[in-house]
Design a protein around this motif. Structure first.
Motif, PDB file in Angstrom:
ATOM      1  N   LEU A 108       2.723  10.355  14.738  1.00 50.53           N
ATOM      2  CA  LEU A 108       2.343   9.016  14.275  1.00 50.53           C
ATOM      3  C   LEU A 108       1.197   9.059  13.271  1.00 50.53           C
ATOM      4  CD1 LEU A 108       2.731   7.170  17.674  1.00 50.53           C
ATOM      5  CD2 LEU A 108       4.147   6.892  15.630  1.00 50.53           C
ATOM      6  N   ALA A 109       0.257   9.957  13.463  1.00 52.11           N
ATOM      7  CA  ALA A 109      -0.829  10.063  12.481  1.00 52.11           C
ATOM      8  C   ALA A 109      -0.249  10.544  11.152  1.00 52.11           C
ATOM      9  CB  ALA A 109      -1.909  11.014  12.980  1.00 52.11           C
ATOM     10  N   ASP A 111       2.758   9.793  10.045  1.00 55.24           N
ATOM     11  CA  ASP A 111       3.371   8.590   9.463  1.00 55.24           C
ATOM     12  C   ASP A 111       2.298   7.675   8.873  1.00 55.24           C
ATOM     13  OD1 ASP A 111       5.709   9.614  10.379  1.00 55.24           O
ATOM     14  OD2 ASP A 111       6.045   8.119  11.943  1.00 55.24           O
ATOM     15  N   ALA A 112       1.188   7.541   9.588  1.00 54.84           N
ATOM     16  CA  ALA A 112       0.106   6.676   9.108  1.00 54.84           C
ATOM     17  C   ALA A 112      -0.457   7.211   7.788  1.00 54.84           C
ATOM     18  CB  ALA A 112      -0.994   6.564  10.164  1.00 54.84           C
ATOM     19  N   LEU A 114       1.118   9.099   5.571  1.00 53.68           N
ATOM     20  CA  LEU A 114       2.130   8.871   4.529  1.00 53.68           C
ATOM     21  C   LEU A 114       2.029   7.435   4.008  1.00 53.68           C
ATOM     22  CD1 LEU A 114       5.391  10.530   5.999  1.00 53.68           C
ATOM     23  CD2 LEU A 114       4.089  11.335   4.026  1.00 53.68           C
ATOM     24  N   ALA A 115       1.916   6.499   4.944  1.00 50.29           N
ATOM     25  CA  ALA A 115       1.875   5.085   4.563  1.00 50.29           C
ATOM     26  C   ALA A 115       0.583   4.755   3.823  1.00 50.29           C
ATOM     27  CB  ALA A 115       2.023   4.209   5.807  1.00 50.29           C
ATOM     28  N   LEU A 116      -0.536   5.293   4.313  1.00 47.86           N
ATOM     29  CA  LEU A 116      -1.817   5.020   3.661  1.00 47.86           C
ATOM     30  C   LEU A 116      -1.807   5.552   2.229  1.00 47.86           C
ATOM     31  CD1 LEU A 116      -4.756   4.128   3.586  1.00 47.86           C
ATOM     32  CD2 LEU A 116      -5.384   6.232   4.782  1.00 47.86           C
ATOM     33  N   ASN A 118       0.755   5.985   0.300  1.00 48.08           N
ATOM     34  CA  ASN A 118       1.606   5.115  -0.523  1.00 48.08           C
ATOM     35  C   ASN A 118       0.892   3.843  -0.923  1.00 48.08           C
ATOM     36  OD1 ASN A 118       4.188   6.302  -0.928  1.00 48.08           O
ATOM     37  ND2 ASN A 118       4.482   6.176   1.271  1.00 48.08           N
ATOM     38  N   ARG A 119       0.150   3.278   0.027  1.00 48.49           N
ATOM     39  CA  ARG A 119      -0.550   2.037  -0.290  1.00 48.49           C
ATOM     40  C   ARG A 119      -1.610   2.280  -1.361  1.00 48.49           C
ATOM     41  NH1 ARG A 119      -4.373  -0.309   3.892  1.00 48.49           N
ATOM     42  NH2 ARG A 119      -5.764   0.870   2.538  1.00 48.49           N
ATOM     43  N   ALA A 122       0.095   2.730  -4.652  1.00 42.64           N
ATOM     44  CA  ALA A 122       0.677   1.478  -5.158  1.00 42.64           C
ATOM     45  C   ALA A 122      -0.398   0.582  -5.771  1.00 42.64           C
ATOM     46  CB  ALA A 122       1.400   0.734  -4.038  1.00 42.64           C
ATOM     47  N   GLU A 123      -1.616   0.673  -5.237  1.00 44.63           N
ATOM     48  CA  GLU A 123      -2.684  -0.208  -5.715  1.00 44.63           C
ATOM     49  C   GLU A 123      -3.089   0.071  -7.172  1.00 44.63           C
ATOM     50  OE1 GLU A 123      -5.454   0.124  -2.469  1.00 44.63           O
ATOM     51  OE2 GLU A 123      -4.461  -1.488  -1.349  1.00 44.63           O
ATOM     52  N   VAL A 130       4.204   5.856  -7.714  1.00 42.01           N
ATOM     53  CA  VAL A 130       4.816   5.809  -6.378  1.00 42.01           C
ATOM     54  C   VAL A 130       6.167   6.510  -6.398  1.00 42.01           C
ATOM     55  CG1 VAL A 130       5.611   4.331  -4.498  1.00 42.01           C
ATOM     56  CG2 VAL A 130       3.643   3.633  -5.861  1.00 42.01           C
ATOM     57  N   SER A 134       6.882   9.619  -4.027  1.00 39.83           N
ATOM     58  CA  SER A 134       7.896   9.431  -2.981  1.00 39.83           C
ATOM     59  C   SER A 134       9.024  10.438  -3.138  1.00 39.83           C
ATOM     60  CB  SER A 134       8.485   8.022  -3.049  1.00 39.83           C
ATOM     61  OG  SER A 134       7.482   7.067  -2.856  1.00 39.83           O
ATOM     62  N   VAL A 137       7.872  13.702  -1.769  1.00 37.83           N
ATOM     63  CA  VAL A 137       7.867  13.754  -0.299  1.00 37.83           C
ATOM     64  C   VAL A 137       9.297  13.898   0.217  1.00 37.83           C
ATOM     65  CG1 VAL A 137       7.364  12.438   1.806  1.00 37.83           C
ATOM     66  CG2 VAL A 137       5.704  12.479  -0.057  1.00 37.83           C
TER      67      VAL A 137
END
Lengths: 322, 322
Positions: A108-109, A111-112, A114-116, A118-119, A122-123, A130, A134, A137
C-alpha cells in the motif's frame, strides 16, 4: 574528485529537502514506510539525471525538484513491490520494508508513492510529463513480469534478456532524462537525444549490475557472488556461458538450473567459469557499447557543467565496483 | 424496470469496448491477469457514474470512455492488491487473481493498470483530471492502511471507522463523479455538487456493504454472515453493539475479538444480536442519511435522463440485498 561538486551538492540538497517535505506530509501510517525506503541512502541517480538534463537544456530554478523527487518516489514504489516479489530481506543493506513493516503496508505504501508522484507531476500542467512517466512505470511492471516468466520457463535467450533489462531498469532512467528535457521545453531533437542518453545509460547500468553479480567479492557487494544464479535468474554472463557449450551440455545445465538442482560446489564452479572464461567481462564490454551510444547522444547536446557531470556519470557506470 | 435502459446499455457498451480494446493492447504476460480482474463481471459502477455525471453536465460524445474505463482500471488495481492483503481467495465469485496467477503477477498487473490509467487520463491534456484521480488513489491506499492498523490495534471508534470507509471506498467514487464534471467543463459550483454527490454515495455504499455482511443470508451473498467479524474487522454494526454494552463487558469483548478468541457459537450469537437488536438496521439508517445528502447535491444539478438514472442509483444503493 567529482567536477562541480558544489553545484551538485546544491542540487542534491534541493532534491532531499523536497523529498523530506513531501514525506512529512504523508499520513502518519504511510510516512514511516515511505521514509524507510526513501531514506535508505540511495544515490538519487534518477532525480539527479532529471535535474542535470533540465539544467543542460536551460531550465533554471527550483521547480525542477518536485519532478526529480517524483522519479525517486516511482523508483522507490517499484522497489517496495519488487522486494515482495523477490522475497528479498535486505535493500541497500537495510531490512526490506515488507520485513521491517508488513507485506500489506509495503504494497500500500508503494501504491501511495505511485499516486503521490503522479499528482506532483500532474501539478506541472504538462500532460506529456505524466504520459512519459506513466508509460515508464507500465513498462517497468511489464519487464518485471517478463523476468518472472523467464525464471519459470527458462527459455530465455539474449534478445529476451535485453528486452527484460530494458523494461525493468532502462525505461524509468530514460524517462528521468527525457522528463528533464520536457520540463526545459527542449526542441524535439534535443528531447530525442535526452531520451537516447537515458535509455542507453539505463541498459548499461543494468548490464554492469549483472556482470558485478559474478565478479564483485562479497565483502564489497554484501552478498555472495552468483546470487542471481542461486535465485535461478538467467542474466547475460550465464547466458553467454550457456551459449558457449555444446547443445547437449547446454540443455542439461539449463534443466539443472531450472530444477534448482545445482549443488553449492557446482554453483561456485559456474561462477568461476563465468569469471575466468571472460563472460562477465563480455557483459561489461556490451555495457561499454551502450555507454558509447549514450555518449554520442550527449555529444549532440549543449556543453556546460551539467554535461560534464553527465559525461562523468557514464564513466562511473562502467567503473563502479558494487 | 430501469429507466432509460437503452441509453444506459449504449453507454455500457462504450465502456466495455474501450476496456477490451485497451486490455488487448497490453503485453501478453499482463493481459490475462488484467482480463481476469476487469472481466470479472463488475457493475462498472465507477465508470457509469463518471459517464452519467459528464452527460448530465452537457458532455456528449465518445471521448468520455477512456476516462470512465480508467476508473475501472484504478479500481481493479486496488482490488488486485487488496485481495493479497486480505488473503482473499475469491473475488466476485471467481478465484482471486493472486490465486489464479501468482502473487507477483497480481502485484505487477495492479501496478501496470495504475500506470495505464494514469497515461490514459493524462492524454486528455487536463492536468486536474490526473490530480483528482491520483489524490483518490493515494487516499484509497491510506484508508486501507488505516483499516489494517485498526484491525491490529483494535481501538477503532465510530469516527475512525467513518474515516476508513471514506478513504478506502468513497474517495474513488467521489473522483468518478467529479472527473465526469471536470471533463464536461462544469462550473466550480456544479463540480462541487458532483463531488459531494459521489462522496456521499460512496460512504452510503460502504455502510450498506457493512450492514449486509451481518444480514445477507449466505445463499445470497456467497459468504457466511458475519465474515467481517470472523476476520477481526470492526465495522459499524459491531461498533454500535460494543457501544451499547457496559464498559467492562465491552472491554472484555474487544479483547476477545482482538485475540481472535471467539468460538463459532459466540460469533453466531453476536451476529444474531447485531441483527436482532437493530445495529445492522442502524447502519443502514446512517447510509440513508448519506443518500439524502447525495440527493440534495443532485437536486442542484441539471435535470434529464442521466439525472434520473443517478437518482435511481441512490435508491438501488439502499435497496440492494447483496
Amino acid at each position: 574528485m567529482t567536477p562541480h561538486a558544489d553545484l551538485l551538492a546544491r542540487e542534491l540538497a534541493g532534491i532531499e529537502t523536497f523529498l523530506r517535505q513531501e514525506t512529512d506530509r504523508l499520513h502518519p501510517l504511510v510516512r514511516p514506510v515511505a521514509a524507510h525506503v526513501l531514506g535508505a541512502g540511495g544515490k538519487r541517480f534518477r532525480p539527479m539525471l532529471c535535474v542535470l538534463m533540465a539544467r543542460l537544456l536551460g531550465h533554471q530554478g527550483e521547480n525542477v525538484y518536485p519532478l526529480a523527487a517524483s522519479l525517486e518516489m516511482l523508483h522507490s514504489a517499484t522497489l517496495l513491490h519488487d522486494d515482495i516479489l523477490d522475497g528479498a530481506n535486505l535493500r541497500r543493506g537495510k531490512e526490506a520494508a515488507h520485513i521491517a513493516f508488513s507485506r500489506s503496508e509495503a504494497i500500500l505504501a508503494g501504491d501511495a508513492l505511485l499516486a503521490l508522484a503522479n499528482r506532483l507531476v500532474a501539478e506541472y500542467g504538462l500532460p506529456r510529463l505524466v504520459v512519459v512517466l506513466s508509460e515508464a512505470v507500465l513498462r517497468t511492471a511489464v519487464g518485471e513480469i517478463q523476468e518472472i516468466a523467464a525464471a519459470r520457463e527458462h527459455d530465455l535467450d539474449d534478445a529476451g534478456y535485453m528486452e527484460i533489462i530494458t523494461g525493468k531498469t532502462a525505461y524509468l532512467i530514460q524517462a528521468s532524462s527525457s522528463s528533464g528535457a520536457i520540463l526545459a521545453d527542449a526542441s524535439a531533437a534535443a528531447e530525442a537525444r535526452a531520451e537516447s542518453f537515458g535509455l542507453n545509460l539505463g541498459i548499461a547500468f543494468q548490464l554492469v549490475d549483472d556482470a558485478l553479480d559474478y565478479t564483485s567479492p562479497s565483502e564489497i557487494s554484501g552478498k555472495p557472488a552468483g546470487s542471481d544464479l542461486r535465485e535461478g535468474k538467467l542474466t547475460l554472463p550465464l547466458l553467454l556461458l550457456l551459449e558457449s557449450l555444446p547443445q547437449s551440455e547446454r540443455d542439461a545445465l539449463r534443466l539443472r538450473i531450472k530444477g534448482n538442482a545445482l549443488s553449492e560446489a557446482e554453483i561456485e564452479g559456474l561462477v568461476s567459469r563465468i569469471r575466468d572464461e571472460g563472460f562477465a567481462e563480455a557483459t561489461r564490454q556490451r555495457a561499454a557499447d551502450y555507454v558509447d551510444k549514450a555518449r554520442e547522444a550527449l555529444d549532440g547536446l549543449p556543453k556546460g557543467w551539467a554535461a560534464d557531470v553527465l559525461a562523468q556519470s557514464l564513466h562511473y557506470v562502467l567503473a563502479r565496483k558494487k
